[in-house]
Design an enzyme around this catalytic site. Structure first.
Site, PDB file in Angstrom:
ATOM      1  N   ALA B  95       6.370  18.672 -40.075  1.00 49.01           N
ATOM      2  CA  ALA B  95       5.255  19.622 -40.051  1.00 49.01           C
ATOM      3  C   ALA B  95       5.273  20.551 -41.261  1.00 49.01           C
ATOM      4  CB  ALA B  95       5.329  20.438 -38.764  1.00 49.01           C
ATOM      5  N   LYS B  96       6.428  20.702 -41.882  1.00 45.62           N
ATOM      6  CA  LYS B  96       6.594  21.543 -43.076  1.00 45.62           C
ATOM      7  C   LYS B  96       5.975  22.922 -42.901  1.00 45.62           C
ATOM      8  CE  LYS B  96       7.226  17.529 -46.070  1.00 45.62           C
ATOM      9  NZ  LYS B  96       6.917  16.383 -45.192  1.00 45.62           N
ATOM     10  N   ARG B  97       6.276  23.548 -41.760  1.00 46.89           N
ATOM     11  CA  ARG B  97       5.736  24.862 -41.465  1.00 46.89           C
ATOM     12  C   ARG B  97       6.565  25.969 -42.095  1.00 46.89           C
ATOM     13  NH1 ARG B  97       2.275  21.493 -39.679  1.00 46.89           N
ATOM     14  NH2 ARG B  97       1.188  21.841 -37.720  1.00 46.89           N
TER      15      ARG B  97
END
Lengths: 274, 274
Positions: B95-97
Site C-alpha cells: 500500500a506504500k502508505r
C-alpha cells in the site's frame, strides 16, 4: 478544474481555505450514529455549512479506509455529493500514494477517473516514474509532498543532499518532469520561515498548507512568506473546523470557525490587492 | 504471524517466494468475466494453484482501488480467502502508505485490523511519527521502502546525505524507532550489488525484493549478496506468474512458473544449509 478556475474561485469567495474531511468516528456527534452512514451524513452537513467559505475539500483516505468497504463507500458518496452540488469546489484526495509507473497509473485511475477528484497528494520517494503517471492526466493536479508539518519531517526532508536540503532537491527535480505544470506541493505551516526559500524554487505553484490551527502554524506568517501574485496557497484546516462542537449544532459551529478563517483570509487578500 | 513462524514456513516449503497479486483486468483470461467478481475469482484460482510453493501473497492496493468499491470488495474477499484457507501464508498489503501520526494510526487500523493483513508497506519520506503507529501493532510487520526497483529510485534514494546515500540513512535512522524489530524493508532486485552494503546496516531484517523477472533482476545474484542465516528474503514475482497464460489454463501455467522459482529457491536453500 483548471488552475485558472481555482484562482477565480479564490477571488470570488475571498478565501483560500481547504476543509480537511478527516472524519474520526470517535469525535463526531453521537446523534449521527442513528443514521445509516454517519461519516457521509457528517460530511454532508459540514459541506452544506461551509461550501461558500472555502474553495476546497480534502478528505484524507486513511480515515475512510480504516472502516473498510463501508468507509470507501462513504468516501465515494462524499466526493459525488461535492461534484454534484458544488462543482466549483476544488477537491483533493489526500492519499499520499506513489508506486512504480504501471502501478501509479492504477492509482491515477482510482482517484482521477473512478472517484473523479480534481487532485491527489503523492509521495516523492520513488521519483519520476512514480509521479509522472498522475501528471499525465489532463486538467487534474498532483500535489507532491515537499516539506510536511509533522515532527518526522526533520528525519529526512531537511537533510542536506549535495549541500541542499532534500525537500529543495525534490522541488527542483520535480520541475524537470513531464507535465510538471500540473504539480502543486505540500508545505507545512509549522515552518513558515521556509516559505521564502521554497518560493525561490517554485514561485508560481500552488502550495497546500496543512498545520494551521491544531498543529500550531500561523496563517499570517504563512501568507507573509508563502503568498504569490495569484495567492498560490490552499490553507487546510481539519480538526479546528470539524470538531468545533460535538453536539447537534456541530455544523453551525463548524461554519463559525470556517467563517473566522475566511474573514482573516479576506483581510489578507484585500491588503494584498490594494 | 511472527517472524519466527515465517522462517519456519520458509524451511517447510523450501521457498521464499511472494506472489504479487496485481490483477490487471486487461490481462486476465476473458472467460472470468462471466463470473460476478473476476478479480477475486482470478486470485482464488492463482492462490489455490500456488499456495504450497510460496510463503507469501502481496496484493498491491492500487490494482483494487482502480475499480472503486468493487475493487476494494475483491481485495477484502482475497485476504479473507487466504486467512481462512491458508493461515500459514504471510500476507502483505502493498500500500506504500505514510502520513502524520494520527492519520497513520488509521491506516494501521485499515490494514492490520479491518483487513487483517500480516504486514503493510510504508513510505519513509515523512519520518518517524509516520511509521511508528504501524510498528506499535503487535505481531504485525511494517515493510518500509528503502531502495526501490524502478528508475526513479535514482532521483532521490541514492543521493548522498552527509556522504551517505539517502536509502542507507533511511535504514539507519529507522533502526532507532520504537518497536523497530517489527520493520522489514523493500529492496529492489535490479540493484543486487547494493545488497552487500544494505546487509551491513540491517543484517537480520527481512527484505522484500521486487524486480525479479519482468523488471530484470536476477534471483541468484540477490541471494548471493542479500541472504542471511534465516534466508531473510521474500522474493516477489507478479506478472511472470499471474500472466503466464491468459487461457483457461492460466492457474496451471501460473503454478508451473511458481514451481520453477520454488525449485530454484530450494536449490539455493540446500546449498546454503549443507
Amino acid at each position: 478544474m483548471t488552475t485558472q478556475e481555482l484562482i477565480e474561485q479564490i477571488k470570488i469567495k475571498k478565501s483560500f481555505l481547504t476543509v480537511g474531511l478527516d472524519v474520526d468516528l470517535s469525535k463526531i456527534p453521537k446523534h449521527l450514529f442513528d443514521l445509516e452512514d454517519p461519516i457521509f451524513e457528517f460530511n454532508k452537513a459540514i459541506i452544506d455549512a461551509t461550501h461558500d467559505l472555502c474553495v476546497s475539500y480534502k478528505p484524507n483516505t486513511a480515515f475512510y479506509e480504516a472502516y473498510g468497504i463501508k468507509g470507501w463507500m462513504s468516501l465515494q458518496k462524499t466526493i459525488n455529493y461535492i461534484n454534484e452540488n458544488y462543482p466549483d469546489v476544488f477537491t483533493i484526495a489526500d492519499a499520499k500514494r506513489g508506486d512504480i509507473g504501471n502501478t501509479s497509473s492504477m492509482y491515477a485511475k482510482a482517484f482521477f477517473e473512478d472517484l473523479n477528484f480534481d487532485s491527489v497528494t503523492v509521495a516523492p520517494y520513488m521519483g519520476k516514474d512514480s509521479v509522472e503517471p498522475f501528471l499525465a492526466v489532463e486538467n487534474k493536479h498532483t500535489i507532491m509532498l515537499a516539506l510536511t508539518s509533522n515532527e518526522g519531517a526533520f528525519d529526512f526532508q531537511t537533510l542536506k543532499v549535495d549541500g541542499k536540503e532534500l525537500y529543495k532537491q525534490v522541488l527542483e527535480t520535480s520541475k524537470t518532469w513531464k507535465n510538471s505544470e500540473n504539480l502543486m506541493y505540500v508545505v507545512g505551516a509549522t515552518k513558515a520561515e521556509y516559505f521564502t526559500e521554497i518560493r525561490k524554487i517554485v514561485p508560481d505553484s500552488f502550495l497546500l498548507v496543512p498545520g494551521v490551527g491544531a498543529q500550531g502554524g500561523s496563517l499570517s506568517e504563512v501568507c507573509k512568506y508563502g503568498m504569490n501574485d495569484n495567492i498560490g496557497l490552499l490553507i487546510n484546516s481539519s480538526r479546528g473546523i470539524l470538531y468545533a462542537s460535538n453536539g447537534t449544532d456541530f455544523a453551525e459551529k463548524a461554519r463559525a470557525e470556517a467563517l473566522k478563517m475566511q474573514q482573516e483570509m479576506e483581510q489578507i487578500i484585500s491588503l494584498k490587492f490594494i
